[in-house]
Write an enzyme that holds these catalytic residues in place. Structure first.
Site, PDB file in Angstrom:
ATOM      1  N   GLY B  18       0.762  -1.235  -0.048  1.00  8.73           N
ATOM      2  CA  GLY B  18      -0.110   0.058   0.093  1.00  8.73           C
ATOM      3  C   GLY B  18       0.819   1.356   0.183  1.00  8.73           C
ATOM      4  O   GLY B  18       2.168   1.339   0.221  1.00  8.73           O
ATOM      5  N   GLU B  20       1.040   3.933   2.014  1.00 12.99           N
ATOM      6  CA  GLU B  20       1.524   4.142   3.383  1.00 12.99           C
ATOM      7  C   GLU B  20       3.068   3.171   3.739  1.00 12.99           C
ATOM      8  O   GLU B  20       4.036   3.287   3.988  1.00 12.99           O
ATOM      9  CB  GLU B  20       0.827   4.113   4.575  1.00 12.99           C
ATOM     10  CG  GLU B  20      -0.374   5.347   4.537  1.00 12.99           C
ATOM     11  CD  GLU B  20       0.355   6.554   5.231  1.00 12.99           C
ATOM     12  OE1 GLU B  20       0.720   6.499   6.192  1.00 12.99           O
ATOM     13  OE2 GLU B  20       0.375   7.661   4.538  1.00 12.99           O
ATOM     14  N   LYS B  43      -0.730 -11.092  -3.162  1.00 17.41           N
ATOM     15  CA  LYS B  43       0.233 -10.592  -3.853  1.00 17.41           C
ATOM     16  C   LYS B  43       1.484 -11.360  -3.548  1.00 17.41           C
ATOM     17  O   LYS B  43       2.773 -10.981  -3.661  1.00 17.41           O
ATOM     18  CB  LYS B  43       0.591  -9.091  -3.726  1.00 17.41           C
ATOM     19  CG  LYS B  43      -0.388  -8.320  -4.122  1.00 17.41           C
ATOM     20  CD  LYS B  43       0.129  -6.791  -4.356  1.00 17.41           C
ATOM     21  CE  LYS B  43      -1.171  -5.801  -4.847  1.00 17.41           C
ATOM     22  NZ  LYS B  43      -0.686  -4.552  -4.983  1.00 17.41           N
ATOM     23  N   GLU B 209      -1.187  12.219  28.144  1.00 14.61           N
ATOM     24  CA  GLU B 209      -1.970  13.331  27.893  1.00 14.61           C
ATOM     25  C   GLU B 209      -3.444  12.927  28.557  1.00 14.61           C
ATOM     26  O   GLU B 209      -3.363  12.019  29.257  1.00 14.61           O
ATOM     27  CB  GLU B 209      -2.415  13.397  26.261  1.00 14.61           C
ATOM     28  CG  GLU B 209      -2.719  12.134  25.688  1.00 14.61           C
ATOM     29  CD  GLU B 209      -2.769  11.982  23.755  1.00 14.61           C
ATOM     30  OE1 GLU B 209      -1.973  12.809  23.467  1.00 14.61           O
ATOM     31  OE2 GLU B 209      -3.429  11.227  23.602  1.00 14.61           O
ATOM     32  N   HIS B 248      -6.688  12.793  19.266  1.00  8.35           N
ATOM     33  CA  HIS B 248      -6.828  11.344  19.476  1.00  8.35           C
ATOM     34  C   HIS B 248      -7.839  10.622  20.076  1.00  8.35           C
ATOM     35  O   HIS B 248      -8.544  11.554  21.030  1.00  8.35           O
ATOM     36  CB  HIS B 248      -5.740  10.877  20.636  1.00  8.35           C
ATOM     37  CG  HIS B 248      -4.042  11.225  20.157  1.00  8.35           C
ATOM     38  ND1 HIS B 248      -3.110  11.511  20.823  1.00  8.35           N
ATOM     39  CD2 HIS B 248      -3.751  10.917  18.801  1.00  8.35           C
ATOM     40  CE1 HIS B 248      -2.085  11.638  20.130  1.00  8.35           C
ATOM     41  NE2 HIS B 248      -2.327  11.397  18.901  1.00  8.35           N
TER      42      HIS B 248
END
Lengths: 396, 296
Positions: B18, B20, B43, B209, B248
């Site tokens: 892909g 990314e 693949k 956080e 987030h």
């Protein structure tokens, strides 16, 4: 995603959860019609007129009223629709009421006393499991109950491998002190509620109060339903539940540009790559003597288009006296970001507030040079400390 | 030693072909990570970036001896990819993907308990042991080798911390981006514990956080070790309002324990050098290493 009480109840009903029946309306004529229909369908004599906004504390704010006849239904609907409802969750600016729910009266007299309970389902992050919380203190703010009498909150964790087991539902119902028909009803209620929670990818259900009626039925009088944004792709019909009236117009605009923006009420706007750094930047603004006007994460690709869209949104907030752009260039190079800032600035033209651009990481020095040589009213900084000092200077 | 990943790690990429996956696989190869192949169902048998592509993780493990996997699979399929990696015998799974439904992660986290595996993330920048292996999306050049460990919920804020540590004349042993989702494989305490027990780490930067109790649990652990190594801590979101998700999925203040103030208080009480400004991480680390008293 937050949804309205009436939308939440509709979802619950689809899963066999008994609810206080109601019809949502937008004007007093519809309110009267809805009341008549409810009387025909449920036999209710009185009605409750309930403001539909995404915030709790509606009753205390005057957004929930009992109507004992059709004239009162009209009167209350007329008063509540269009009112600016202020509750402890809306903030002082309040929220305009666009819709009211005309609901059946479920506190009718009967063989036993009606009694209110509290039920919620949410994720216990520490345990990585969903938890059902129940309390006999229905109708109260659960945080207050948790603070003053935590022993009154029952918790039942759900093992994801097997889901909610019947014994767990029985345990909750027994521990709430129910017996007989009401006990059986509560067991069914909890099981149906949990099924709804799992199936809809909810992130929180709060049913406060759950009512045991005088004839021993168990039903949801209110429903606060939050849905997991990350799972909305599995539930296409939920997209229609989004109510843009409940969102800040700037936030709606930002989401159209794929920008993660939260409007706040401070005086320094900010634009940052990464959520953690964005929060940290807000904190720096505060420590520098300002107040953050927003949270804005432009994500991994801070290019001229995203920077310009971000600028335009921040500048629409009249409280903004300065803007701090804080980009840590990793994969995205600072010289590119700097060129993007200069280009966006020129496209917008007349920017009246000082802008501080702090670029750090890949090609930071080159980025700073581009900013300094642009001839624009833009201050550059490299270290986070310098950025904080610049904010102090421009606010002084 | 360092932790989680080093020069001997054999790394595969799930979601290899892909956009990314390809981009960051290339970056990791350039950094020097021992990237031995990748997985893209359908693949298998082909080659990508001069590395073999496999249909399943099991086949990749069998053919390459891979023990670390990094996941770039889209959110709808990412929890499945995590479980596949665990089942195939991968020891360290790094899930970069942001936006995995919470329900999927509840199942995946429960499933991988059956295996001897460490999951980092999801919604994280990955793990880097500077000079040895980068298994993530962070800009490698920021992280100079050294003896300071970093544990962080955030991506760019981790880079910021690393940059300050390096500018203070220090370096990084291993930086672990644990992720910003409500459910992550390795909470703060577990990541801090790895670094506490790592002989090549002298001190730790712990960045949290708002939301959840991970930092509180980590603080109690740090105190229980008798503050064996100094820890500098920061909590992002001191100015965040209640009830709003700050980027987030996990960064939301629900109850009083979720606030930055509450977390910072517990951290201070546990002997952690807490910085109020994220600009002071580097200089505070220098003080902490000298054993200066905690006042900041």
């Amino acid at each position: 995603m937050n949804i309205h009480e009436y939308q939440g109840k509709e979802i619950l009903k689809n899963y066999g959860v008994r609810i206080q029946e109601g019809i949502v309306v937008r004007n007093p004529d519809q309110a009267v019609e809805a009341a008549k229909r409810l009387t025909a369908e449920t036999g209710t004599g009185w009605h409750v007129v309930k403001a539909q906004i995404h915030a709790g504390g509606r009753g205390k704010g005057g957004g929930v009223k009992l109507a004992k006849n059709l004239d009162q239904v009209r009167e209350h609907a007329n008063a509540i629709l269009g009112m600016n409802l202020v509750t402890h969750q809306t903030g002082p600016e309040g929220r305009t009421v666009h819709k009211v729910l005309i609901a059946q009266d479920v506190y009718y007299p009967g063989p036993s006393e009606p009694k209110e309970y509290y039920l919620s389902i949410l994720l216990d992050r520490a345990k990585g499991r969903n938890v059902i919380m129940a309390s006999t203190e229905g109708g109260m703010d659960i945080e207050e109950v948790a603070e003053h009498s935590p022993e009154k909150i029952l918790k039942e964790w759900i093992d994801p491998r097997v889901g909610l087991q019947p014994f767990q539902a029985r345990k909750v119902a027994f521990n709430l002190g129910l017996e007989g028909e009401a006990f059986k009803e509560m067991v069914k209620f909890i099981q149906a509620l949990y099924r709804a929670y799992e199936d809809t990818d909810a992130s929180q259900f709060e049913i406060n109060p759950v009512l045991k009626t005088s004839d021993n039925k168990i039903l949801a009088v209110d429903a606060k339903v939050n849905l997991d944004d990350n799972a909305l792709y599995r539930h296409k019909t939920f997209e229609d539940l989004r109510d843009f009236n409940e969102e800040d117009p700037l936030e709606v605009e930002a989401s159209a540009h794929n920008l993660n923006y939260v409007k706040l009420d401070g005086n320094v706007g900010c634009m940052v790559n990464g959520a953690g750094l964005a929060m940290a930047t807000m904190d720096i603004i505060k420590l520098s003597g300002g107040e953050p006007a927003n949270f804005l994460d432009v994500g991994g690709s801070a290019n001229a288009q995203t920077v310009e869209a971000g600028f335009r949104i921040i500048l629409k907030d009249p409280n903004v006296k300065a803007i701090l752009i804080n980009i840590f260039g990793g994969i995205v190079r600072c010289d590119r970001v700097a060129s993007g800032v200069v280009e966006a600035y020129k496209n917008i033209g007349d920017i009246q507030v000082p802008i501080i651009v702090r670029l750090q990481g890949t090609n930071a020095e080159e980025g700073a040079r581009i900013i300094d040589e642009s001839g624009l009213k833009v201050y550059s900084a490299v270290l986070l400390k310098d950025a904080a000092d610049r904010v102090k200077e421009v606010l002084a | 030693m360092s932790v989680l990943v080093n020069k001997d790690s054999k790394v595969i990429v799930q979601g290899f072909t892909g956009s990314e996956g390809s981009f960051h696989a290339q970056q990791m190869i350039e950094y020097g990570t021992n990237l031995v192949g990748g997985v893209t169902p359908g693949k298998g048998g082909s080659s990508h970036l001069d590395r073999p592509v496999f249909n399943t993780v099991a086949e990749a493990v069998q053919k390459t001896g891979a023990n670390v996997s990094i996941i770039f699979v889209p959110p709808a399929f990412a929890a499945d990819a995590i479980m596949e990696a665990a089942d195939a015998g991968i020891k360290v799974i790094v899930a970069i993907t942001e936006g995995i439904p919470t329900k999927d992660m509840i199942f995946a986290k429960e499933y991988i308990k059956n295996f001897d595996v460490t999951l980092i993330g999801p919604n994280c920048p990955g793990v880097i042991t500077p000079g040895e292996a980068k298994v993530g999306i962070m800009p490698g050049f920021v992280f100079e080798p050294g003896r300071i460990g970093i544990v962080s919920k955030s991506g760019t804020l981790t880079y910021e911390a690393a940059d300050q540590i390096v500018k203070a004349g220090l370096g990084i042993s291993t930086a672990i981006g644990i992720g910003g989702d409500p459910i992550i494989g390795t909470p703060t305490k577990d990541a801090v514990e790895l670094l506490m027990n790592d002989p090549e780490t002298d001190a730790i930067v712990m960045i949290g956080e708002i939301g959840g109790n991970y930092e509180a649990v980590a603080s109690e652990y740090i105190k229980s070790t008798g503050n064996k190594k100094p820890v500098v801590g920061f909590i992002a979101g001191q100015t965040a309002p209640k009830g709003r998700r700050m980027g987030h999925a996990g960064a939301i203040i629900g109850g009083a324990d979720d606030t930055a103030a509450a977390k910072m208080k517990i951290m201070r009480e546990s002997g952690i050098y807490v910085v109020e400004s994220p600009a002071n991480i580097g200089e505070t680390m220098l003080k902490a290493l000298k054993g200066e008293p905690i006042s900041a």
